[in-house]
Design a protein around this motif. Structure first.
Motif, PDB file in Angstrom:
ATOM      1  N   UNK A  38       0.860  -1.186   0.000  1.00 36.26           N
ATOM      2  CA  UNK A  38       0.000   0.000   0.000  1.00 36.26           C
ATOM      3  C   UNK A  38       0.894   1.233   0.000  1.00 36.26           C
ATOM      4  N   UNK A  39       0.646   2.113  -0.958  1.00 33.74           N
ATOM      5  CA  UNK A  39       1.467   3.315  -1.123  1.00 33.74           C
ATOM      6  C   UNK A  39       0.619   4.539  -0.793  1.00 33.74           C
ATOM      7  N   UNK A  40       1.237   5.588  -0.248  1.00 34.02           N
ATOM      8  CA  UNK A  40       0.499   6.817   0.056  1.00 34.02           C
ATOM      9  C   UNK A  40      -0.247   7.289  -1.183  1.00 34.02           C
ATOM     10  N   UNK A  47       4.904  10.972   2.096  1.00 26.50           N
ATOM     11  CA  UNK A  47       4.986   9.712   1.357  1.00 26.50           C
ATOM     12  C   UNK A  47       5.402   8.560   2.265  1.00 26.50           C
ATOM     13  N   UNK A  48       4.677   7.449   2.127  1.00 23.53           N
ATOM     14  CA  UNK A  48       5.063   6.196   2.782  1.00 23.53           C
ATOM     15  C   UNK A  48       4.655   5.046   1.874  1.00 23.53           C
ATOM     16  N   UNK A  49       5.246   3.904   2.117  1.00 18.31           N
ATOM     17  CA  UNK A  49       4.882   2.698   1.361  1.00 18.31           C
ATOM     18  C   UNK A  49       4.979   1.520   2.328  1.00 18.31           C
ATOM     19  N   UNK A  50       3.881   0.786   2.455  1.00 22.68           N
ATOM     20  CA  UNK A  50       3.809  -0.314   3.426  1.00 22.68           C
ATOM     21  C   UNK A  50       3.756  -1.654   2.705  1.00 22.68           C
ATOM     22  N   UNK A  51       4.547  -2.600   3.215  1.00 22.51           N
ATOM     23  CA  UNK A  51       4.598  -3.955   2.661  1.00 22.51           C
ATOM     24  C   UNK A  51       4.081  -4.915   3.722  1.00 22.51           C
ATOM     25  N   UNK A  52       3.004  -5.624   3.409  1.00 15.49           N
ATOM     26  CA  UNK A  52       2.442  -6.589   4.343  1.00 15.49           C
ATOM     27  C   UNK A  52       2.772  -7.986   3.838  1.00 15.49           C
ATOM     28  N   UNK A  53       3.228  -8.864   4.765  1.00 16.10           N
ATOM     29  CA  UNK A  53       3.620 -10.209   4.364  1.00 16.10           C
ATOM     30  C   UNK A  53       5.068 -10.233   3.920  1.00 16.10           C
ATOM     31  N   UNK A  89       7.347  -0.491   6.665  1.00 16.96           N
ATOM     32  CA  UNK A  89       6.888   0.765   6.064  1.00 16.96           C
ATOM     33  C   UNK A  89       8.085   1.677   5.799  1.00 16.96           C
ATOM     34  N   UNK A  90       8.208   2.074   4.540  1.00 17.63           N
ATOM     35  CA  UNK A  90       9.221   3.068   4.156  1.00 17.63           C
ATOM     36  C   UNK A  90       8.630   4.457   4.374  1.00 17.63           C
ATOM     37  N   UNK A  91       9.391   5.331   5.025  1.00 11.63           N
ATOM     38  CA  UNK A  91       9.011   6.736   5.163  1.00 11.63           C
ATOM     39  C   UNK A  91      10.033   7.554   4.385  1.00 11.63           C
ATOM     40  N   UNK A  92       9.556   8.325   3.435  1.00  7.55           N
ATOM     41  CA  UNK A  92      10.455   9.081   2.550  1.00  7.55           C
ATOM     42  C   UNK A  92      10.955  10.369   3.225  1.00  7.55           C
ATOM     43  N   UNK A  93      12.220  10.661   2.996  1.00  4.68           N
ATOM     44  CA  UNK A  93      12.773  11.936   3.451  1.00  4.68           C
ATOM     45  C   UNK A  93      13.007  12.026   4.946  1.00  4.68           C
ATOM     46  N   UNK A  94      13.185  10.893   5.577  1.00  2.00           N
ATOM     47  CA  UNK A  94      13.433  10.864   7.024  1.00  2.00           C
ATOM     48  C   UNK A  94      14.487   9.805   7.275  1.00  2.00           C
ATOM     49  N   UNK A  95      15.598  10.167   7.878  1.00  2.49           N
ATOM     50  CA  UNK A  95      16.693   9.207   8.032  1.00  2.49           C
ATOM     51  C   UNK A  95      17.427   9.418   9.355  1.00  2.49           C
ATOM     52  N   UNK A  96      16.717   9.116  10.453  1.00  2.79           N
ATOM     53  CA  UNK A  96      17.342   9.248  11.772  1.00  2.79           C
ATOM     54  C   UNK A  96      18.307   8.096  12.043  1.00  2.79           C
TER      55      UNK A  96
END
Ligand SMILES: [Fe+2]
Length: 231
Positions: A38-40, A47-53, A89-96
């Motif tokens: 599932x993508x934003x 922006x985020x992109x979630x991968x289930x399974x 879940x990938x979160x774009x533009x955030x890299x702590x």
């Protein structure tokens, strides 16, 4: 010309003809039990992109990924490749800074209606993304019906409960069981309940979080005086 009662009856009739999938689409909630991505949506601010399974996931430089194993939560910076089995879940533009946290142990912070919580990954700065842990005791409700300003990707860790989404006369319920993922888009009215006599533990990712006390400091909110609905 219809009177008020006829108008209300018509409205209720129309509500009754809307099925669960339509209500979920209207209020923008999504449930996943099997492998899915599932993508934003286009109209989101973040922006985020979630991968289930099970998925092999490439994370680009400048982004980060939150993911879970059966007993640990991880935050990794891109560029990297991960082998995710449950939910990532990938979160774009955030890299702590990278981190990990055991999912074991009781919550440490009291919350509403007998609920309790702990911050698996607290937001490094106000408003940053955060991974939380929420335990709801049996026969409770996760506060009143509410909305959030940003997306919640909610992983069901253990127990059993129900997610209720919608507004009065137009709500839809969905059971939450281990492994199920619930994605609540911004401003989706919802709450969780535990009517099955067992606790529910969920791990919500806030795709960017609230800056406490600041989100209601704006002209629309401050210039509005609540009253009963005009019906
Ligand atoms: Fe919520």
């Amino acid at each position: 010309m219809k009177n008020d009662n006829e108008e209300n009856n018509m409205s209720q009739f129309e509500k009754n003809t809307v099925d669960a999938a339509q209500i979920q689409a209207l209020y923008r909630v999504h449930y996943f039990n099997a492998s899915a991505v599932f993508e934003a949506p286009e109209d989101h601010a973040y922006y985020f992109k979630t991968f289930i399974g099970p998925h092999q996931i490439s994370v680009e430089r400048g982004d980060c990924v939150y993911f879970l194993t059966t007993d640990t939560a991880f935050l990794k910076r891109g560029p990297c490749q991960i082998d995710s089995q449950h939910c990532a879940t990938i979160v774009r533009g955030f890299m702590p800074a990278e981190r990990s946290c055991s999912l074991a142990g009781l919550p440490v912070l009291p919350y509403v209606n007998g609920c309790s919580t702990k911050q698996l990954f607290a937001p490094p700065r106000p408003g940053d993304p955060t991974l939380q842990y929420l335990q709801i005791p049996p026969h409770s409700a996760e506060q009143a019906h509410h909305i959030h300003s940003t997306t919640r990707v909610v992983y069901t860790l253990s127990g059993k409960g129900t997610s209720i989404v919608g507004m009065e006369g137009l709500t839809v319920k969905e059971d939450l069981t281990p492994g199920k993922v619930c994605i609540l888009e911004p401003m989706c009215p919802h709450h969780f309940e535990t009517p099955y006599g067992e606790p529910l533990v969920v791990v919500p990712l806030h795709v960017f979080s609230a800056t406490s006390g600041v989100e209601t400091m704006h002209p629309m909110f401050n210039g509005t005086y609540l009253m009963n609905q005009g019906n």
